[in-house]
Scaffold this motif. Sequence first.
Motif, PDB file in Angstrom:
ATOM      1  N   GLY A 114      30.707 -42.881 -53.567  1.00 57.94           N
ATOM      2  CA  GLY A 114      29.518 -42.798 -52.735  1.00 57.94           C
ATOM      3  C   GLY A 114      28.321 -43.561 -53.241  1.00 57.94           C
ATOM      4  N   ARG A 115      28.364 -44.051 -54.469  1.00 58.77           N
ATOM      5  CA  ARG A 115      27.218 -44.806 -54.991  1.00 58.77           C
ATOM      6  C   ARG A 115      27.160 -46.179 -54.325  1.00 58.77           C
ATOM      7  N   ALA A 116      25.934 -46.686 -54.159  1.00 59.66           N
ATOM      8  CA  ALA A 116      25.734 -47.959 -53.481  1.00 59.66           C
ATOM      9  C   ALA A 116      26.257 -49.105 -54.328  1.00 59.66           C
ATOM     10  N   LYS A 117      26.850 -50.088 -53.638  1.00 59.59           N
ATOM     11  CA  LYS A 117      27.322 -51.293 -54.293  1.00 59.59           C
ATOM     12  C   LYS A 117      27.203 -52.444 -53.307  1.00 59.59           C
ATOM     13  N   VAL A 118      26.357 -53.416 -53.619  1.00 58.01           N
ATOM     14  CA  VAL A 118      26.122 -54.548 -52.721  1.00 58.01           C
ATOM     15  C   VAL A 118      27.324 -55.480 -52.776  1.00 58.01           C
ATOM     16  N   SER A 119      27.845 -55.839 -51.600  1.00 63.88           N
ATOM     17  CA  SER A 119      28.995 -56.734 -51.502  1.00 63.88           C
ATOM     18  C   SER A 119      28.637 -57.916 -50.613  1.00 63.88           C
ATOM     19  N   THR A 120      29.551 -58.855 -50.532  1.00 65.55           N
ATOM     20  CA  THR A 120      29.320 -60.072 -49.744  1.00 65.55           C
ATOM     21  C   THR A 120      30.118 -60.097 -48.449  1.00 65.55           C
ATOM     22  N   SER A 121      31.016 -59.144 -48.243  1.00 70.53           N
ATOM     23  CA  SER A 121      31.812 -59.141 -47.018  1.00 70.53           C
ATOM     24  C   SER A 121      32.245 -57.721 -46.682  1.00 70.53           C
ATOM     25  N   VAL A 122      32.479 -57.509 -45.394  1.00 71.48           N
ATOM     26  CA  VAL A 122      32.969 -56.229 -44.885  1.00 71.48           C
ATOM     27  C   VAL A 122      34.062 -56.527 -43.872  1.00 71.48           C
ATOM     28  N   THR A 123      35.192 -55.835 -43.978  1.00 70.10           N
ATOM     29  CA  THR A 123      36.304 -56.019 -43.057  1.00 70.10           C
ATOM     30  C   THR A 123      36.330 -54.854 -42.077  1.00 70.10           C
ATOM     31  N   LEU A 124      36.368 -55.174 -40.783  1.00 67.53           N
ATOM     32  CA  LEU A 124      36.270 -54.175 -39.721  1.00 67.53           C
ATOM     33  C   LEU A 124      37.560 -54.131 -38.915  1.00 67.53           C
ATOM     34  N   ALA A 125      37.854 -52.970 -38.339  1.00 65.28           N
ATOM     35  CA  ALA A 125      39.003 -52.795 -37.454  1.00 65.28           C
ATOM     36  C   ALA A 125      38.514 -52.839 -36.017  1.00 65.28           C
ATOM     37  N   VAL A 126      38.910 -53.878 -35.279  1.00 70.20           N
ATOM     38  CA  VAL A 126      38.454 -54.059 -33.909  1.00 70.20           C
ATOM     39  C   VAL A 126      39.651 -54.361 -33.009  1.00 70.20           C
ATOM     40  N   LYS A 127      39.458 -54.172 -31.718  1.00 73.96           N
ATOM     41  CA  LYS A 127      40.479 -54.532 -30.745  1.00 73.96           C
ATOM     42  C   LYS A 127      40.507 -56.059 -30.585  1.00 73.96           C
ATOM     43  N   PRO A 128      41.611 -56.621 -30.063  1.00 67.26           N
ATOM     44  CA  PRO A 128      41.671 -58.078 -29.915  1.00 67.26           C
ATOM     45  C   PRO A 128      40.498 -58.658 -29.129  1.00 67.26           C
ATOM     46  N   GLY A 129      40.105 -57.996 -28.030  1.00 71.54           N
ATOM     47  CA  GLY A 129      38.960 -58.478 -27.260  1.00 71.54           C
ATOM     48  C   GLY A 129      37.659 -58.363 -28.037  1.00 71.54           C
ATOM     49  N   GLU A 130      37.519 -57.313 -28.824  1.00 74.05           N
ATOM     50  CA  GLU A 130      36.321 -57.148 -29.644  1.00 74.05           C
ATOM     51  C   GLU A 130      36.264 -58.182 -30.763  1.00 74.05           C
ATOM     52  N   ALA A 171      33.442 -62.786 -33.034  1.00 77.12           N
ATOM     53  CA  ALA A 171      33.400 -64.175 -33.496  1.00 77.12           C
ATOM     54  C   ALA A 171      32.322 -64.967 -32.758  1.00 77.12           C
ATOM     55  N   LEU A 172      32.103 -64.665 -31.479  1.00 77.09           N
ATOM     56  CA  LEU A 172      31.103 -65.394 -30.704  1.00 77.09           C
ATOM     57  C   LEU A 172      29.685 -64.979 -31.067  1.00 77.09           C
ATOM     58  N   VAL A 173      29.424 -63.681 -31.173  1.00 75.05           N
ATOM     59  CA  VAL A 173      28.062 -63.240 -31.470  1.00 75.05           C
ATOM     60  C   VAL A 173      27.661 -63.639 -32.892  1.00 75.05           C
ATOM     61  N   GLU A 174      28.631 -63.776 -33.782  1.00 78.99           N
ATOM     62  CA  GLU A 174      28.311 -64.231 -35.134  1.00 78.99           C
ATOM     63  C   GLU A 174      27.830 -65.676 -35.115  1.00 78.99           C
ATOM     64  N   LYS A 175      28.297 -66.446 -34.127  1.00 76.73           N
ATOM     65  CA  LYS A 175      27.900 -67.839 -34.022  1.00 76.73           C
ATOM     66  C   LYS A 175      26.543 -68.009 -33.357  1.00 76.73           C
ATOM     67  N   ILE A 176      26.233 -67.167 -32.363  1.00 81.80           N
ATOM     68  CA  ILE A 176      25.000 -67.353 -31.606  1.00 81.80           C
ATOM     69  C   ILE A 176      23.815 -66.620 -32.205  1.00 81.80           C
ATOM     70  N   GLY A 177      24.052 -65.725 -33.158  1.00 84.13           N
ATOM     71  CA  GLY A 177      22.939 -64.965 -33.722  1.00 84.13           C
ATOM     72  C   GLY A 177      23.266 -64.416 -35.098  1.00 84.13           C
ATOM     73  N   LYS A 178      22.429 -63.511 -35.548  1.00 87.45           N
ATOM     74  CA  LYS A 178      22.609 -62.878 -36.854  1.00 87.45           C
ATOM     75  C   LYS A 178      23.078 -61.443 -36.661  1.00 87.45           C
ATOM     76  N   LEU A 179      24.019 -61.031 -37.518  1.00 86.97           N
ATOM     77  CA  LEU A 179      24.576 -59.683 -37.428  1.00 86.97           C
ATOM     78  C   LEU A 179      23.859 -58.733 -38.377  1.00 86.97           C
ATOM     79  N   ARG A 180      23.855 -57.476 -37.988  1.00 89.56           N
ATOM     80  CA  ARG A 180      23.332 -56.419 -38.858  1.00 89.56           C
ATOM     81  C   ARG A 180      24.147 -55.155 -38.586  1.00 89.56           C
ATOM     82  N   LEU A 181      24.564 -54.497 -39.663  1.00 86.09           N
ATOM     83  CA  LEU A 181      25.340 -53.270 -39.532  1.00 86.09           C
ATOM     84  C   LEU A 181      24.413 -52.062 -39.495  1.00 86.09           C
TER      85      LEU A 181
END
Length: 303
Positions: A179-195, A200-210
């Motif tokens: 549970g302790r915080a650890k800054v990383s450089t990538s996050v892998t997500l489970a999404v549907k094929p359409g998602e 991939a498109l929204v990452e190209k047209i803008g900036k992401l934030r979780l």
Amino acid sequence: MKRGTMLIVFAIACGLVAAGTVYMYLGRAMAPKPVSAETVTVIAAKSAISPRTKLTQDLVYVREIPVEAVHPKAVRDIDTVIGLIAKYEILEGEQIILDRLYREDERIGLVSSVPGHMRAVTVPVDEVVGVAGFVKPGDRVDIIVTASGVGQTGDVAFTALEDIEVLAVAQETEDKNQGRAKVSTSVTLAVKPGEAERLALVEKIGKLRLALRPMFASATKGQGIVAHDLLKEVKGWSPPKTSADSGETRQPAATVSAAPAAAKPQTSAPAVRDSKAPSIVEVIRGSQITYITLVEVGEVSQP
């Protein structure tokens, strides 16, 4: 003479006795051992099984072998191995051993964590995007996108995906920091094929934030917001004024004929410049607005 003859006879007799003893010993030692009639059943492979292969009824069978040849960890019940996955290659006829199989609760890398109807997609993060390192495998997040707007709307922000499971943070599929915080450089997500395509498109047209969701979050989704609507809430702010807001009359854009008109001799005196302020014409071409200043009669100047 008699004494020497007796010694020779005694030596020969001892040699014969020794030879007979050795012969009898070797005969007993080289005799085949009696085969045990007791056998047991074990589970064996019908054919060679490749690594990461799911065991089915067609790949294994029940085999009877002598008790002395049974491996201590050999599987005796066929239902125990059906559905399990092989870690290593299993040869034809080899006894199935549980240590060479993945348990039902054992992960086989990241691929075993991806649900059958989902896809794993990795997005780059930093300390801010990744919620200061508090996003852990198994958490659920919303993905917010900020992009540049068009015209007077300004920048926009909206929720592209909601309630997305985090499969891994960097190369870790489990929370080893408790549970302790650890800054990383990538996050892998489970999404549907359409998602995955949408991500991939929204990452190209803008900036992401979780946006990290609570453990028992309700199914709510943001409506999106534009900078113009957000600034309207600020006291004293007003949008930029246009020519229509300033009370100026719109005039149609000047058009140029394809064929030049015949030149007429000028008999009158030169035109007198208008002392009034120059007129401004707003020209609308699709979604683009252009302002043209009429400097004097017959001449057009575009800033």
